[in-house]
Design a protein around this motif. Structure first.
Motif, mmCIF file in Angstrom:
data_model
loop_
_atom_site.group_PDB
_atom_site.id
_atom_site.type_symbol
_atom_site.label_atom_id
_atom_site.label_comp_id
_atom_site.label_asym_id
_atom_site.label_seq_id
_atom_site.Cartn_x
_atom_site.Cartn_y
_atom_site.Cartn_z
ATOM 1 N N MET A 150 -3.873 3.801 -1.818
ATOM 2 C CA MET A 150 -3.720 2.732 -2.794
ATOM 3 C C MET A 150 -3.378 1.450 -2.072
ATOM 4 N N LEU B 276 -4.806 9.931 -2.068
ATOM 5 C CA LEU B 276 -5.140 8.723 -2.798
ATOM 6 C C LEU B 276 -4.558 7.555 -2.019
ATOM 7 N N VAL C 178 -8.853 0.295 -10.903
ATOM 8 C CA VAL C 178 -8.476 0.558 -9.500
ATOM 9 C C VAL C 178 -9.661 0.458 -8.547
ATOM 10 N N TYR D 124 -13.989 6.207 -10.154
ATOM 11 C CA TYR D 124 -12.712 5.526 -10.263
ATOM 12 C C TYR D 124 -12.579 4.823 -11.617
ATOM 13 N N ASP E 18 0.231 -0.848 -11.755
ATOM 14 C CA ASP E 18 -0.047 0.461 -11.160
ATOM 15 C C ASP E 18 1.177 1.373 -11.211
ATOM 16 N N SER F 238 0.825 -1.201 0.000
ATOM 17 C CA SER F 238 0.000 0.000 0.000
ATOM 18 C C SER F 238 0.862 1.255 0.000
ATOM 19 N N ARG G 159 0.083 5.776 0.279
ATOM 20 C CA ARG G 159 -0.874 6.867 0.372
ATOM 21 C C ARG G 159 -0.252 8.115 -0.233
ATOM 22 N N PHE H 89 -8.338 1.467 -4.642
ATOM 23 C CA PHE H 89 -7.916 2.856 -4.402
ATOM 24 C C PHE H 89 -9.079 3.654 -3.828
#
Length: 123
Positions: A81, A79, A62, A58, A88, A17, A19, A66
């Protein structure tokens, strides 16, 4: 003067992940905000958009992974993720439109852009 500064990119393994943050200055209460990305050799594509009504949209690629959000008090767009995939990988940009944009949730903002932050997902 409108300024957008992205941060939070980096390298992560698949399944991880990140951000992303987009700190904005020079304006308040934009009508349309969003995230785009561009992979090497590919065109820039929309990832997620949100408008002043807090509606969101979106890209199919995603959805469910997301989440776009904003903190109006901090004038910052995010965002989140999750479950990242190698596809990605790319440069991620935030963008805003200050004026009404009825196509915000379809085409996203276009007027002001940040410089981008790189996201690299390894398999």
């Amino acid at each position: 003067q409108v300024q957008l500064v992205e941060s939070g990119g980096g390298s992560v393994q698949a399944g991880g992940s990140l951000r992303l943050s987009c700190a904005a200055s020079g304006y308040k209460s934009p009508y349309c905000m969003g995230w785009f990305r561009q992979a090497p050799g590919k065109e820039r594509e929309g990832v997620a958009y949100t408008n002043t009504d807090e509606s969101t949209t979106y890209a199919d690629s995603v959805k469910g992974r997301f989440t776009i959000s904003k903190d109006n008090a901090k004038n910052t767009l995010y965002l989140q993720m999750n479950s990242l995939k190698p596809e990605d990988t790319g440069m991620y940009y935030c963008a805003v439109d200050l004026r009404i944009n009825w196509a915000c949730l379809i085409n996203g903002p276009k007027n002001y852009w940040g410089q981008g932050t790189q996201v690299t997902v390894s398999s």
